[in-house]
Design an enzyme around this catalytic site. Structure first.
Site, mmCIF file in Angstrom:
data_model
loop_
_atom_site.group_PDB
_atom_site.id
_atom_site.type_symbol
_atom_site.label_atom_id
_atom_site.label_comp_id
_atom_site.label_asym_id
_atom_site.label_seq_id
_atom_site.Cartn_x
_atom_site.Cartn_y
_atom_site.Cartn_z
ATOM 1 N N GLY A 11 0.839 -1.200 0.000
ATOM 2 C CA GLY A 11 0.000 0.000 0.000
ATOM 3 C C GLY A 11 0.870 1.246 0.000
ATOM 4 N N GLY A 14 -0.337 4.753 -0.835
ATOM 5 C CA GLY A 14 -1.430 5.319 -0.039
ATOM 6 C C GLY A 14 -0.936 6.402 0.896
ATOM 7 N N GLN A 15 -1.869 6.945 1.675
ATOM 8 C CA GLN A 15 -1.481 8.091 2.517
ATOM 9 C C GLN A 15 -0.586 7.678 3.694
ATOM 10 O OE1 GLN A 15 -4.348 10.348 4.581
ATOM 11 N NE2 GLN A 15 -5.575 8.585 5.215
ATOM 12 N N ASP A 159 -3.285 3.434 19.041
ATOM 13 C CA ASP A 159 -4.242 3.536 20.146
ATOM 14 C C ASP A 159 -3.503 3.814 21.457
ATOM 15 O OD1 ASP A 159 -6.420 2.627 18.362
ATOM 16 O OD2 ASP A 159 -5.265 0.773 18.375
ATOM 17 N N HIS A 187 -7.951 -3.935 17.595
ATOM 18 C CA HIS A 187 -7.847 -2.553 17.104
ATOM 19 C C HIS A 187 -9.186 -2.198 16.465
ATOM 20 C CE1 HIS A 187 -6.730 1.096 15.123
ATOM 21 N NE2 HIS A 187 -7.092 0.587 13.979
HETATM 22 P P1 NAX Z 1 -5.032 4.470 1.378
HETATM 23 O O1 NAX Z 1 -6.318 4.093 0.739
HETATM 24 O O2 NAX Z 1 -4.537 5.872 1.257
HETATM 25 O O3 NAX Z 1 -3.891 3.530 0.809
HETATM 26 C C1 NAX Z 1 -4.017 2.148 0.721
HETATM 27 C C2 NAX Z 1 -3.125 1.696 -0.411
HETATM 28 O O4 NAX Z 1 -3.105 0.270 -0.393
HETATM 29 C C3 NAX Z 1 -3.606 2.132 -1.779
HETATM 30 O O5 NAX Z 1 -2.559 2.798 -2.465
HETATM 31 C C4 NAX Z 1 -3.979 0.821 -2.467
HETATM 32 O O6 NAX Z 1 -3.691 0.840 -3.845
HETATM 33 C C5 NAX Z 1 -3.064 -0.151 -1.723
HETATM 34 N N1 NAX Z 1 -3.468 -1.553 -1.816
HETATM 35 C C6 NAX Z 1 -4.719 -2.069 -1.805
HETATM 36 N N2 NAX Z 1 -4.681 -3.389 -1.976
HETATM 37 C C7 NAX Z 1 -3.373 -3.730 -2.058
HETATM 38 C C8 NAX Z 1 -2.690 -4.952 -2.260
HETATM 39 N N3 NAX Z 1 -3.373 -6.089 -2.419
HETATM 40 N N4 NAX Z 1 -1.354 -4.934 -2.316
HETATM 41 C C9 NAX Z 1 -0.672 -3.790 -2.185
HETATM 42 N N5 NAX Z 1 -1.264 -2.593 -2.020
HETATM 43 C C10 NAX Z 1 -2.601 -2.566 -1.956
HETATM 44 O O7 NAX Z 1 -5.160 4.027 2.898
HETATM 45 P P2 NAX Z 1 -4.292 4.501 4.156
HETATM 46 O O8 NAX Z 1 -4.890 5.707 4.725
HETATM 47 O O9 NAX Z 1 -2.858 4.520 3.782
HETATM 48 O O10 NAX Z 1 -4.609 3.313 5.181
HETATM 49 C C11 NAX Z 1 -4.173 2.001 4.957
HETATM 50 C C12 NAX Z 1 -4.802 1.042 5.951
HETATM 51 O O11 NAX Z 1 -4.447 1.368 7.280
HETATM 52 C C13 NAX Z 1 -6.330 1.017 5.941
HETATM 53 O O12 NAX Z 1 -6.755 -0.341 5.971
HETATM 54 C C14 NAX Z 1 -6.692 1.697 7.232
HETATM 55 O O13 NAX Z 1 -7.947 1.267 7.714
HETATM 56 C C15 NAX Z 1 -5.571 1.232 8.113
HETATM 57 N N6 NAX Z 1 -5.344 2.002 9.361
HETATM 58 C C16 NAX Z 1 -4.960 1.303 10.460
HETATM 59 C C17 NAX Z 1 -4.661 1.926 11.665
HETATM 60 C C18 NAX Z 1 -4.228 1.144 12.853
HETATM 61 O O14 NAX Z 1 -4.059 1.766 13.900
HETATM 62 N N7 NAX Z 1 -4.022 -0.181 12.804
HETATM 63 C C19 NAX Z 1 -4.827 3.391 11.796
HETATM 64 C C20 NAX Z 1 -4.792 4.127 10.502
HETATM 65 C C21 NAX Z 1 -5.504 3.454 9.365
HETATM 66 O O15 NAX Z 1 -6.881 3.736 9.432
#
Ligand code: NAX
Length: 324
Positions: A11, A14-15, A159, A187
């Site tokens: 990912g 992503g952000q 968290d 989480h």
């Molecule tokens: P984004 O949607 O900005 O980025 C996700 C990226 O993952 C995208 O670029 C997408 O193309 C890529 N992706 C999707 N499927 C993939 C795969 N099979 N192989 C490789 N890349 C793939 O999301 P972002 O804000 O960066 O968040 C990423 C994840 O973190 C989300 O699932 C979000 O829910 C999770 N979080 C977890 C947190 C935690 O405390 N555990 C907190 C922050 C965040 O919400």
């Protein structure tokens, strides 16, 4: 000079990826004397964007960054990796049931677990950030039978850090005054941030706040902070999530006396064996250890059990779907 350590980030376009990669390359993940090689795994549509981020990484001329690869091939991405940060996941979209969400993520974390199993270095450590993080980590682990089970973890450090900051603000103390904070369970909104073992200035934190604040403000504020961030910035937590991922891996590798991490349960504190659940942990010699011997009162027991029950339901659901 030391051989570079390969770190794989999924990912990457992503952000969170954007907030994470520069910090890894600058030495904050493993230490200021450890050279790193980055591997950026993305889906085909996002490879170009990840290449753009790789160009910016080049433009930083980081002394510790010895190479970058960008790929949509998981086998290549995890080949020789010692650290895997699994950030990319399928988010829940409107109308999606839990089963659909687990199914979609099973399609990502199953194959990535297998690719880790088949290609990663012997010392591979995996941190799952992509939600539902605990259960995604379990799915990946179950597809990697040759990797020691305890190398699969999920992130509750954000968290934990949120809990530190909320308590520090309430008591008007620096965060460094707070010791022994713990997040238990999943989480998710059921997580339990525990002030009965946390200490401020050497005294139990729960005794320094009133019970109503603890129950009706502190716990829900920490548990729902992700939603509050989305509400305020119009996007989910990114830099703080990246920061927590850095903290988790740094402490795992370099050691700590007490933090929170979701790791496979050995049955401690009544958490069924094998669930990847958040515990109070120390890290010694590169391994997480669950801190033992804490007394759990009825208030905490009820909340830990509720969150663990949710993890059990998620595990039952992914079994039912044939994902593990
Ligand atoms: P984004 O949607 O900005 O980025 C996700 C990226 O993952 C995208 O670029 C997408 O193309 C890529 N992706 C999707 N499927 C993939 C795969 N099979 N192989 C490789 N890349 C793939 O999301 P972002 O804000 O960066 O968040 C990423 C994840 O973190 C989300 O699932 C979000 O829910 C999770 N979080 C977890 C947190 C935690 O405390 N555990 C907190 C922050 C965040 O919400």
């Amino acid at each position: 000079a030391q051989t570079p350590v390969k770190v794989t980030v999924t990912g990457a376009a992503g952000q969170i990826g954007y907030a994470l990669l520069f910090r890894i390359a600058s030495g904050q993940l493993l230490g200021a004397d450890v050279p790193v090689k980055l591997s950026l795994l993305e889906i085909p549509q996002a490879v170009k964007a990840a290449e753009g981020t790789a160009m910016e990484l080049d433009d930083c001329a980081f002394p510790l960054l010895s190479g970058i690869e960008v790929t949509d091939d998981a086998n290549k991405a995890f080949d020789g990796a010692s650290v895997a940060l699994l950030v990319g996941a399928r988010p829940r979209t409107a109308g999606m049931e839990r089963g659909d969400l687990l199914q979609a993520n099973g399609g990502i974390f199953g194959p990535q677990g297998k690719a880790i199993n088949d290609n990663a270095a012997d010392d591979i450590r995996v941190l799952v950030v992509g939600n539902p993080a605990n259960t995604n980590s379990l799915i990946a682990q179950q597809h990697a039978p040759d990797v020691p089970a305890e190398r699969f973890t999920a992130m509750t450090r954000l968290d934990h850090n949120r809990a530190l900051s909320q308590l520090a603000a309430k008591l008007q103390v620096p965060v460094t005054e707070i010791k022994k904070m713990t997040i238990w369970g999943n989480h998710s909104a059921t997580q339990y941030p525990d002030l009965f073992h946390a200490e401020v200035g050497g005294k139990v934190a729960a005794e320094q706040v009133d019970e109503a604040w603890l129950r009706d403000t502190f716990i829900p504020t920490v548990a729902k902070r992700g939603a509050a961030i989305i509400e305020a910035r119009g996007a989910s937590s990114a830099a703080s999530a990246a920061n927590a991922a850095i903290d988790h891996v740094f402490d795992w590798v370099n050691g700590t006396e007490w933090t929170s991490a979701a790791i496979p349960s050995d049955g401690s504190y009544g958490v069924p064996e094998g669930l990847i659940s958040s515990f109070p942990v120390a890290s010694r010699d590169g391994k997480w250890e669950i801190i033992q011997g804490l007394e759990i009162d009825a208030f905490s027991r009820e909340r830990i059990d509720a969150s663990v029950r949710e993890l059990e339901e998620e595990r039952a659901a992914v079994r039912e779907l044939g994902l593990i």
